[in-house]
Design a protein around this motif. Structure first.
Motif: not given
Length: 79
Positions: A13-18, A43-54
Motif C-alpha cells: 500500500a501507499s500511505l502519504f506517497g510512501q 496504523i489506523k487508516i482515516t478518511e483524511e489519509m492519502e491511502f491506496k492499496v496497490f
C-alpha cells in the motif's frame, strides 16, 4: 488493487506517497495497517489519509526444503 482485499491479507500500500507492506486489518473500529513486528504499532487508516492499496501478497513458492520454522500467526488487533 484488482483483487479483493480482506481482513488478514498482506498488502502493498501507499500511505502519504510512501510504500509499505503490512497486514490489512478490518475491525468494527475501522481499517488498520499492522506490521508483523510487534515492536511497531498498528496504523489506523482515516478518511483524511492519502491511502491506496496497490496489491495483495498471496504466497511464496519455494523449491527444495525451504525454511523450517514454526507457522506464522496473523497479528491480532486491539478491538
Amino acid at each position: 488493487c484488482s483483487l479483493p482485499v480482506n481482513d488478514g491479507h498482506i498488502v502493498v500500500a501507499s500511505l502519504f506517497g510512501q510504500f509499505t507492506c503490512k497486514y490489512y486489518r478490518k475491525t468494527t473500529k475501522g481499517v488498520w495497517l499492522q506490521a508483523a513486528n510487534p515492536d511497531f504499532k498498528p496504523i489506523k487508516i482515516t478518511e483524511e489519509m492519502e491511502f491506496k492499496v496497490f496489491g495483495r501478497y498471496d504466497g511464496l513458492a519455494r523449491v527444495g526444503n525451504g525454511r523450517n520454522h514454526e507457522p506464522f500467526q496473523i497479528p491480532k488487533t486491539e478491538d
